[in-house]
Design an enzyme around this catalytic site. Structure first.
Site, PDB file in Angstrom:
ATOM      1  N   LYS A   1       0.126  37.172 -16.021  1.00  0.00           N
ATOM      2  CA  LYS A   1      -0.790  36.062 -15.755  1.00  0.00           C
ATOM      3  C   LYS A   1      -1.459  35.693 -17.068  1.00  0.00           C
ATOM      4  O   LYS A   1      -2.170  36.494 -17.678  1.00  0.00           O
ATOM      5  CB  LYS A   1      -1.831  36.518 -14.722  1.00  0.00           C
ATOM      6  CG  LYS A   1      -2.957  35.561 -14.446  1.00  0.00           C
ATOM      7  CD  LYS A   1      -2.533  34.209 -13.936  1.00  0.00           C
ATOM      8  CE  LYS A   1      -1.605  34.290 -12.760  1.00  0.00           C
ATOM      9  NZ  LYS A   1      -1.226  33.011 -12.178  1.00  0.00           N
TER      10      LYS A   1
ATOM     11  N   HIS B   1       5.684  33.137  -4.603  1.00  0.00           N
ATOM     12  CA  HIS B   1       4.323  33.260  -5.119  1.00  0.00           C
ATOM     13  C   HIS B   1       3.511  34.215  -4.247  1.00  0.00           C
ATOM     14  O   HIS B   1       3.820  34.417  -3.078  1.00  0.00           O
ATOM     15  CB  HIS B   1       3.691  31.858  -5.087  1.00  0.00           C
ATOM     16  CG  HIS B   1       2.218  31.839  -5.229  1.00  0.00           C
ATOM     17  ND1 HIS B   1       1.355  31.699  -4.167  1.00  0.00           N
ATOM     18  CD2 HIS B   1       1.437  31.929  -6.327  1.00  0.00           C
ATOM     19  CE1 HIS B   1       0.110  31.695  -4.589  1.00  0.00           C
ATOM     20  NE2 HIS B   1       0.121  31.829  -5.907  1.00  0.00           N
TER      21      HIS B   1
END
Ligand SMILES: O=C([O-])C(=O)C[C@H](O)[C@@H](O)C(=O)[O-]
Ligand SMILES: [Mg+2]
EC number: 4.2.1.40
Length: 425
Positions: free
Chosen positions: A195, A322
């Site tokens: 991330k 996701h």
């Protein structure tokens, strides 16, 4: 035909570590909604979805109108839930602090709620018929579903020491590699997603290079949640594009994504600019997205995920998965649906390894980076009522945490922090 006699919605707050992203940092507790559907056969099915108050409101209204309905009428759930929103304006938020998952409108809100009821119905139907959920979806095409290790820059602890865990801080390439090593050792992950959007692109490029050196040949992904300009995205693609299996939402919006694609040829994935069926035509026509990251919650459930898969297949666009912060009921649902989609050829995302709590009696174990597809009836997981009760008590005690807000959480440490406008770099 089984009939629904009761639908129960329980809001909970689950511990969440201080994971950093382009907006800020996760709060110590994040909301989830747990749904139970009871039938006149005495069977109970369970589902899980987002728990912020606007989701919860719709979930409670939908639960109220379900008793007496046929358990199998899952295709009618969307219309029922929509009717509960009569009079509400379809306010579209392009970007909001409650999680980086693209546009927010009523359709997506309803789909996110409906998904938990659809999963609970499938679980109940599976338990009634003795069939696992994957059989109700046409049957699995794989016995194990691969997940990728979801790496985050993070602090060691929340500023007030709440919701502690036993992970170290990771704020530089060495910290990221140490985190990945623990993920590989404990869970066997063989691919990693970092991330990004937290530090300047150069620092995140260095982290990707360090990962590639430490884990040669592992598929890697970098996801700044639209934090970069087109120019910055092109620079990152030139520097590390060949180390990444895809770049995830390097820049915000279809036009920018299409330009990055055109200038670099990089494979671009998204869980931000294509998160509803209505966003598909333009994005596919402009070649802005080569991989859609499905999320059965906001796409509207397990059947809707298969519809999305068919659409992607038709247009030659890849499909991956996701996740946002979630527990084992969602992981079970994700694993069942992933097992029935033949061309889901990427490892799925899951936040689950970051969670220290669950509401199922036997939390899943990742081995070799994968979860076994259960052949037990329904989802193959059982609700832990004591855990559910305790997490609901926390929800009652902490009205300040009932809506996810990564910006507000960051402000506790940096009082001047405001919601960053994109692109940040
Ligand atoms: O792939 C993604 O973009 C996400 O998982 C969005 C999440 O909100 C993630 O950024 C997070 O949990 O901070
Ligand atoms: Mg993403």
């Amino acid at each position: 035909m089984s009939r629904i006699v009761r639908a129960t919605v329980t809001p909970i707050l689950i511990s969440d570590p201080p994971l950093l992203n382009v907006l800020g940092v996760h709060q110590p507790y994040t909301p989830r909604t747990i749904v139970e559907i009871e039938t006149d056969d005495g069977v109970t099915g369970i589902g899980e979805t987002y728990g912020d108050t606007d989701y919860l409101d719709v979930a409670r209204k939908l639960a109220d109108v379900l008793p007496g309905r046929d358990l199998t009428s899952m295709n009618g759930l969307y219309a029922l839930a929509s009717a509960t929103l009569t009079g509400a304006t379809d306010e579209v938020k392009e970007f909001d602090p409650a999680g980086l998952r693209g546009t927010r409108n009523n359709e997506k809100l309803i789909r996110s709620v409906v998904s938990a009821f659809e999963v609970a119905s499938l679980d109940a139907l599976g338990k009634t018929t003795g069939l696992p959920v994957h059989c109700l979806l046409g049957g699995k095409v794989r016995d194990r579903v691969d997940y990728s290790g979801y790496l985050f820059y993070r602090w060691a602890e929340h500023p007030d020491g709440e919701a502690p865990d036993d992970w170290d801080a990771a704020l530089d390439p060495d910290g990221v590699v140490r985190q990945a090593q623990r993920f590989a050792d404990d869970y066997g992950f063989t691919s990693f997603k970092l991330k990004g959007g937290v530090f300047a692109p150069e620092e995140e490029i260095a982290a990707v290079k360090a990962l590639a050196k430490a884990f040669p040949g592992y598929p890697l992904r970098l996801d700044p949640n639209g934090g970069w300009s087109v120019e910055a995205s092109v620079r990152v693609a030139e520097e590390v594009g060949d180390l990444l299996e895809y770049m995830e939402d390097p820049t915000a919006g279809v036009a920018g994504m299409a330009e990055v694609r055109e200038r670099t040829g990089a494979v671009l994935a998204t869980n931000m600019c294509v998160t509803t069926f209505g966003e598909v035509p333009e994005a596919f026509a402009k070649d802005a997205v080569q991989v859609v990251l499905s999320d059965h919650h906001y796409w509207g459930g397990l059947h809707a995920t298969r519809e999305l898969a068919a659409l992607c297949r038709t247009y030659g666009v890849g499909l991956s998965m996701h996740s946002n912060t979630h527990l084992g009921i969602s992981l079970a649902a994700m694993t069942h649906v992933a097992s029935v989609i033949p061309d889901l050829s990427y490892a799925c995302d899951s936040h689950r390894p970051w969670q220290t709590e669950d509401v199922i009696t036997e939390p899943h174990r990742f081995t070799g980076g994968a979860i076994e597809v259960s052949d037990a009836p329904g989802l193959g997981v059982e609700l832990d009522r004591d855990a559910l009760g305790a997490l609901h008590e926390r929800w009652l005690a902490r009205p300040d945490m009932r809506d996810r807000d990564d910006v507000a959480a960051m402000r506790k440490v940096h009082p001047d922090w405001v919601q960053p406008s994109l692109p940040r770099w």
